[in-house]
Design a protein around this motif. Structure first.
Motif, PDB file in Angstrom:
ATOM      1  N   ASN A 170       0.716  -1.323  -0.028  1.00  0.00           N
ATOM      2  CA  ASN A 170       0.187   0.099  -0.075  1.00  0.00           C
ATOM      3  C   ASN A 170       0.934   1.288  -0.256  1.00  0.00           C
ATOM      4  O   ASN A 170       2.358   1.337  -0.049  1.00  0.00           O
ATOM      5  CB  ASN A 170      -0.913   0.107   1.328  1.00  0.00           C
ATOM      6  CG  ASN A 170      -0.305  -0.832   2.365  1.00  0.00           C
ATOM      7  OD1 ASN A 170       0.760   0.128   2.503  1.00  0.00           O
ATOM      8  ND2 ASN A 170      -0.827  -1.150   2.844  1.00  0.00           N
ATOM      9  N   TYR A 171       0.446   2.560  -0.547  1.00  0.00           N
ATOM     10  CA  TYR A 171       0.904   4.265   0.115  1.00  0.00           C
ATOM     11  C   TYR A 171       1.349   3.679   1.429  1.00  0.00           C
ATOM     12  O   TYR A 171       3.101   4.433   1.652  1.00  0.00           O
ATOM     13  CB  TYR A 171       0.102   5.067  -0.122  1.00  0.00           C
ATOM     14  CG  TYR A 171      -0.307   5.076  -1.837  1.00  0.00           C
ATOM     15  CD1 TYR A 171       0.481   5.386  -2.708  1.00  0.00           C
ATOM     16  CD2 TYR A 171      -1.578   4.752  -1.756  1.00  0.00           C
ATOM     17  CE1 TYR A 171       0.295   5.543  -3.476  1.00  0.00           C
ATOM     18  CE2 TYR A 171      -2.116   4.938  -3.510  1.00  0.00           C
ATOM     19  CZ  TYR A 171      -1.031   5.403  -3.806  1.00  0.00           C
ATOM     20  OH  TYR A 171      -1.710   5.460  -5.495  1.00  0.00           O
ATOM     21  N   GLY A 172       1.955   2.993   2.596  1.00  0.00           N
ATOM     22  CA  GLY A 172       2.019   3.097   3.609  1.00  0.00           C
ATOM     23  C   GLY A 172       3.457   2.222   3.533  1.00  0.00           C
ATOM     24  O   GLY A 172       4.741   3.222   3.716  1.00  0.00           O
ATOM     25  N   CYS A 173       3.749   1.122   2.200  1.00  0.00           N
ATOM     26  CA  CYS A 173       5.291   0.163   2.870  1.00  0.00           C
ATOM     27  C   CYS A 173       5.581   1.035   1.364  1.00  0.00           C
ATOM     28  O   CYS A 173       6.561   1.639   2.043  1.00  0.00           O
ATOM     29  CB  CYS A 173       4.623  -0.629   2.173  1.00  0.00           C
ATOM     30  SG  CYS A 173       4.280  -1.926   3.309  1.00  0.00           S
ATOM     31  N   LEU A 174       5.055   2.488   0.600  1.00  0.00           N
ATOM     32  CA  LEU A 174       5.982   3.054  -0.797  1.00  0.00           C
ATOM     33  C   LEU A 174       6.335   3.705   0.020  1.00  0.00           C
ATOM     34  O   LEU A 174       7.154   4.251  -0.083  1.00  0.00           O
ATOM     35  CB  LEU A 174       5.323   3.551  -0.973  1.00  0.00           C
ATOM     36  CG  LEU A 174       5.532   3.724  -2.680  1.00  0.00           C
ATOM     37  CD1 LEU A 174       6.667   3.776  -3.068  1.00  0.00           C
ATOM     38  CD2 LEU A 174       4.829   4.966  -3.842  1.00  0.00           C
ATOM     39  N   SER A 175       5.842   5.410   1.349  1.00  0.00           N
ATOM     40  CA  SER A 175       6.337   5.445   2.127  1.00  0.00           C
ATOM     41  C   SER A 175       7.231   5.865   2.930  1.00  0.00           C
ATOM     42  O   SER A 175       8.102   6.179   2.834  1.00  0.00           O
ATOM     43  CB  SER A 175       5.374   6.816   2.864  1.00  0.00           C
ATOM     44  OG  SER A 175       5.782   7.022   3.818  1.00  0.00           O
ATOM     45  N   ALA A 176       6.875   4.839   3.476  1.00  0.00           N
ATOM     46  CA  ALA A 176       7.922   3.912   4.471  1.00  0.00           C
ATOM     47  C   ALA A 176      10.030   3.557   3.458  1.00  0.00           C
ATOM     48  O   ALA A 176      10.659   4.022   4.021  1.00  0.00           O
ATOM     49  CB  ALA A 176       8.241   2.575   4.745  1.00  0.00           C
ATOM     50  N   HIS A 177       9.416   2.647   2.191  1.00  0.00           N
ATOM     51  CA  HIS A 177      10.163   2.667   1.370  1.00  0.00           C
ATOM     52  C   HIS A 177      11.287   3.590   1.191  1.00  0.00           C
ATOM     53  O   HIS A 177      12.813   4.199   1.270  1.00  0.00           O
ATOM     54  CB  HIS A 177       9.973   1.718   0.482  1.00  0.00           C
ATOM     55  CG  HIS A 177      11.202   1.590  -0.428  1.00  0.00           C
ATOM     56  ND1 HIS A 177      12.629   0.939  -0.549  1.00  0.00           N
ATOM     57  CD2 HIS A 177      11.004   2.198  -1.788  1.00  0.00           C
ATOM     58  CE1 HIS A 177      13.254   0.514  -1.758  1.00  0.00           C
ATOM     59  NE2 HIS A 177      12.469   1.663  -2.361  1.00  0.00           N
ATOM     60  N   ILE A 178      10.683   5.108   0.949  1.00  0.00           N
ATOM     61  CA  ILE A 178      10.623   6.313   0.302  1.00  0.00           C
ATOM     62  C   ILE A 178      12.569   6.905   1.466  1.00  0.00           C
ATOM     63  O   ILE A 178      12.359   7.611   0.751  1.00  0.00           O
ATOM     64  CB  ILE A 178      10.180   7.251  -0.902  1.00  0.00           C
ATOM     65  CG1 ILE A 178       9.336   7.061  -1.514  1.00  0.00           C
ATOM     66  CG2 ILE A 178      10.485   8.688  -0.332  1.00  0.00           C
ATOM     67  CD1 ILE A 178       7.771   7.258  -2.084  1.00  0.00           C
ATOM     68  N   ASP A 179      11.632   6.930   2.054  1.00  0.00           N
ATOM     69  CA  ASP A 179      11.893   8.008   3.589  1.00  0.00           C
ATOM     70  C   ASP A 179      13.048   7.222   3.089  1.00  0.00           C
ATOM     71  O   ASP A 179      14.597   7.954   3.890  1.00  0.00           O
ATOM     72  CB  ASP A 179      10.949   7.420   4.896  1.00  0.00           C
ATOM     73  CG  ASP A 179       9.934   8.579   4.666  1.00  0.00           C
ATOM     74  OD1 ASP A 179       9.771   8.992   3.893  1.00  0.00           O
ATOM     75  OD2 ASP A 179       9.032   8.748   5.513  1.00  0.00           O
ATOM     76  N   GLU A 180      12.993   5.955   4.384  1.00  0.00           N
ATOM     77  CA  GLU A 180      14.768   4.508   4.405  1.00  0.00           C
ATOM     78  C   GLU A 180      15.725   4.558   3.975  1.00  0.00           C
ATOM     79  O   GLU A 180      16.575   4.366   3.688  1.00  0.00           O
ATOM     80  CB  GLU A 180      14.398   3.216   4.967  1.00  0.00           C
ATOM     81  CG  GLU A 180      13.231   3.430   5.925  1.00  0.00           C
ATOM     82  CD  GLU A 180      12.518   1.885   6.677  1.00  0.00           C
ATOM     83  OE1 GLU A 180      13.238   0.951   6.249  1.00  0.00           O
ATOM     84  OE2 GLU A 180      12.603   1.760   7.483  1.00  0.00           O
ATOM     85  N   ALA A 181      15.354   5.157   2.518  1.00  0.00           N
ATOM     86  CA  ALA A 181      15.843   5.007   1.071  1.00  0.00           C
ATOM     87  C   ALA A 181      16.763   6.068   1.305  1.00  0.00           C
ATOM     88  O   ALA A 181      17.405   6.641  -0.389  1.00  0.00           O
ATOM     89  CB  ALA A 181      15.389   4.318  -0.157  1.00  0.00           C
ATOM     90  N   ALA A 182      16.139   7.400   1.493  1.00  0.00           N
ATOM     91  CA  ALA A 182      16.290   8.434   0.848  1.00  0.00           C
ATOM     92  C   ALA A 182      16.044   9.130  -0.419  1.00  0.00           C
ATOM     93  O   ALA A 182      16.698  10.019  -0.982  1.00  0.00           O
ATOM     94  CB  ALA A 182      17.553   8.953   1.382  1.00  0.00           C
ATOM     95  N   LEU A 183      15.605   8.849  -0.501  1.00  0.00           N
ATOM     96  CA  LEU A 183      15.107   8.517  -2.448  1.00  0.00           C
ATOM     97  C   LEU A 183      14.637  10.395  -2.765  1.00  0.00           C
ATOM     98  O   LEU A 183      14.894  10.682  -4.125  1.00  0.00           O
ATOM     99  CB  LEU A 183      14.003   8.130  -2.620  1.00  0.00           C
ATOM    100  CG  LEU A 183      14.043   6.107  -2.587  1.00  0.00           C
ATOM    101  CD1 LEU A 183      13.037   5.437  -3.372  1.00  0.00           C
ATOM    102  CD2 LEU A 183      15.986   5.968  -3.473  1.00  0.00           C
TER     103      LEU A 183
END
Length: 58
Positions: A33-46
């Protein structure tokens, strides 16, 4: 079944989001979902260093 790029859960069990990083539009990553996408973006500093520069004189 396809696993979430972020958490590893099967995306079909949730509200999946598919992301394509290629011009042909084929999915390259998938998220529950968008929660996992958002967390991935934050943790990978994209988003770090990817903003456009703007000044009021432009």
């Amino acid at each position: 079944m396809v696993d979430c790029t972020y958490c590893g859960c099967p995306v079909e069990n949730h509200d999946p989001v598919y992301v394509s990083e290629t011009p042909d539009g084929k999915s390259t990553t998938q998220f529950c979902n968008y929660g996992c996408l958002s967390a991935h973006i934050d943790e990978a500093a994209l988003t770090t260093g990817t903003t456009c520069e703007w000044s009021p004189t432009q």
